[in-house]
Design a protein around this motif. Structure first.
Motif, mmCIF file in Angstrom:
data_model
loop_
_atom_site.group_PDB
_atom_site.id
_atom_site.type_symbol
_atom_site.label_atom_id
_atom_site.label_comp_id
_atom_site.label_asym_id
_atom_site.label_seq_id
_atom_site.Cartn_x
_atom_site.Cartn_y
_atom_site.Cartn_z
ATOM 1 N N THR A 90 0.867 -1.182 0.000
ATOM 2 C CA THR A 90 0.000 0.000 0.000
ATOM 3 C C THR A 90 0.900 1.227 0.000
ATOM 4 N N VAL A 91 0.671 2.117 -0.974
ATOM 5 C CA VAL A 91 1.504 3.308 -1.134
ATOM 6 C C VAL A 91 0.635 4.555 -1.206
ATOM 7 N N TYR A 92 1.263 5.697 -0.933
ATOM 8 C CA TYR A 92 0.571 6.984 -0.891
ATOM 9 C C TYR A 92 1.408 8.007 -1.652
ATOM 10 N N ARG A 93 0.697 8.986 -2.211
ATOM 11 C CA ARG A 93 1.378 10.083 -2.899
ATOM 12 C C ARG A 93 0.639 11.375 -2.590
ATOM 13 N N GLY A 94 1.328 12.326 -1.990
ATOM 14 C CA GLY A 94 0.773 13.646 -1.737
ATOM 15 C C GLY A 94 1.211 14.587 -2.837
ATOM 16 N N CYS A 95 0.230 15.213 -3.496
ATOM 17 C CA CYS A 95 0.555 16.032 -4.663
ATOM 18 C C CYS A 95 -0.665 16.840 -5.087
ATOM 19 N N SER A 96 -0.531 17.603 -6.168
ATOM 20 C CA SER A 96 -1.673 18.265 -6.796
ATOM 21 C C SER A 96 -2.531 17.206 -7.468
ATOM 22 N N GLY A 102 2.658 10.393 -10.756
ATOM 23 C CA GLY A 102 4.085 10.671 -10.654
ATOM 24 C C GLY A 102 4.886 9.446 -10.237
ATOM 25 N N LEU A 103 6.183 9.628 -10.136
ATOM 26 C CA LEU A 103 7.086 8.522 -9.838
ATOM 27 C C LEU A 103 7.306 8.268 -8.349
ATOM 28 N N ALA A 104 7.225 9.283 -7.518
ATOM 29 C CA ALA A 104 7.582 9.136 -6.107
ATOM 30 C C ALA A 104 6.351 8.858 -5.242
ATOM 31 N N TRP A 105 6.379 7.755 -4.531
ATOM 32 C CA TRP A 105 5.322 7.337 -3.617
ATOM 33 C C TRP A 105 5.973 6.971 -2.293
ATOM 34 N N THR A 106 5.182 6.815 -1.256
ATOM 35 C CA THR A 106 5.700 6.467 0.061
ATOM 36 C C THR A 106 4.794 5.443 0.726
ATOM 37 N N ILE A 139 8.094 -1.833 -8.071
ATOM 38 C CA ILE A 139 8.858 -0.764 -7.428
ATOM 39 C C ILE A 139 10.251 -0.719 -8.037
ATOM 40 N N TYR A 140 10.619 0.452 -8.559
ATOM 41 C CA TYR A 140 11.953 0.590 -9.133
ATOM 42 C C TYR A 140 13.030 0.514 -8.066
ATOM 43 N N THR A 141 12.871 1.315 -7.015
ATOM 44 C CA THR A 141 13.858 1.355 -5.947
ATOM 45 C C THR A 141 13.224 1.995 -4.718
ATOM 46 N N VAL A 142 13.921 1.956 -3.601
ATOM 47 C CA VAL A 142 13.410 2.513 -2.351
ATOM 48 C C VAL A 142 14.494 3.345 -1.679
ATOM 49 N N SER A 143 14.060 4.150 -0.719
ATOM 50 C CA SER A 143 15.010 4.922 0.066
ATOM 51 C C SER A 143 14.518 5.052 1.497
ATOM 52 N N LYS A 144 15.401 4.837 2.431
ATOM 53 C CA LYS A 144 15.120 5.104 3.844
ATOM 54 C C LYS A 144 15.824 6.389 4.268
ATOM 55 N N ARG A 145 16.399 7.120 3.339
ATOM 56 C CA ARG A 145 17.108 8.356 3.643
ATOM 57 C C ARG A 145 16.323 9.513 3.074
ATOM 58 N N PRO A 146 16.008 10.522 3.782
ATOM 59 C CA PRO A 146 16.100 10.595 5.233
ATOM 60 C C PRO A 146 14.807 10.080 5.866
ATOM 61 N N ALA A 147 14.792 8.844 6.219
ATOM 62 C CA ALA A 147 13.663 8.182 6.895
ATOM 63 C C ALA A 147 12.325 8.476 6.224
ATOM 64 N N ASN A 148 12.307 8.469 4.893
ATOM 65 C CA ASN A 148 11.088 8.859 4.202
ATOM 66 C C ASN A 148 10.308 7.689 3.618
ATOM 67 N N HIS A 149 10.798 6.487 3.757
ATOM 68 C CA HIS A 149 10.077 5.311 3.264
ATOM 69 C C HIS A 149 9.618 5.509 1.828
ATOM 70 N N GLU A 150 10.462 6.088 1.013
ATOM 71 C CA GLU A 150 10.055 6.434 -0.351
ATOM 72 C C GLU A 150 10.213 5.260 -1.280
ATOM 73 N N LEU A 151 9.202 5.088 -2.112
ATOM 74 C CA LEU A 151 9.245 4.129 -3.195
ATOM 75 C C LEU A 151 9.454 4.954 -4.445
ATOM 76 N N ARG A 152 10.581 4.815 -5.024
ATOM 77 C CA ARG A 152 10.908 5.652 -6.170
ATOM 78 C C ARG A 152 10.489 4.958 -7.441
ATOM 79 N N GLY A 153 9.605 5.590 -8.124
ATOM 80 C CA GLY A 153 9.235 5.099 -9.431
ATOM 81 C C GLY A 153 8.433 3.824 -9.389
ATOM 82 N N CYS A 154 7.208 3.912 -9.004
ATOM 83 C CA CYS A 154 6.327 2.759 -9.078
ATOM 84 C C CYS A 154 5.814 2.664 -10.500
ATOM 85 N N ARG A 155 5.942 1.505 -11.119
ATOM 86 C CA ARG A 155 5.531 1.342 -12.524
ATOM 87 C C ARG A 155 4.038 1.356 -12.662
#
Length: 155
Positions: A90-96, A102-106, A139-155
């Motif tokens: 389950t992912v979320y995206r805050g945006c307009s 978009g590519l960045a989800w959390t 999911i293309y890739t993830v990041s825990k920096r800076p503790a943002n639980h980001e899922l970068r580029g969900c297809r």
């Protein structure tokens, strides 16, 4: 192969000109990456600090598709986070409202809410928090920096 320090100098050094330029600088570095490992090192370092990325989403998605998956190049907390994700996430995206695709989800709804309210003095007209369930394989890739639980580029 570029070191993390050299990537950082190019992305954030005095000549970079600010976070609104990060995507264009990063893109040129990605085009010239020697291999997939260097590609993902550049993307992992640059993407979290990139503003004004909306116009780049289509070409960046093509690049991410071509260089995926990133999982073999993850390490530390990023690898631990990715390995711990379930098969469907389950992912979320805050945006307009017009930028939901978009590519960045959390995985953290509070982070999505922060982005919907605006961050780094960026105005968000018609804010929404979108929710989706995606397969981990998308999911293309993830990041825990800076503790943002980001899922970068969900297809």
């Amino acid at each position: 192969m570029l070191t993390k320090a050299e990537i950082g100098r190019r992305l954030w050094g005095p000549e970079a000109g600010g976070s609104e330029n990060t995507v264009s600088i990063m893109f040129q570095m990605l085009v010239n990456a020697e291999n997939r490992e260097e590609f993902w090192r550049i993307f992992q370092l640059g993407w979290p600090t990139a503003d004004a990325s909306w116009e780049w989403r289509t070409i960046m998605k093509d690049f991410l598709d071509h260089h995926s998956p990133a999982a073999p190049f993850l390490d530390g907390k990023d690898k631990e986070f990715f390995d711990g994700l379930p098969g469907v996430v389950t992912v979320y995206r805050g945006c307009s409202s017009d930028r939901v695709r978009g590519l960045a989800w959390t995985t953290d709804i509070e982070i999505a809410r922060q982005f919907a309210r605006g961050h780094r003095q960026i105005d968000v007209p018609s804010p929404v928090v979108a929710t989706a369930q995606i397969p981990k394989a998308a999911i293309y890739t993830v990041s825990k920096r800076p503790a943002n639980h980001e899922l970068r580029g969900c297809r």
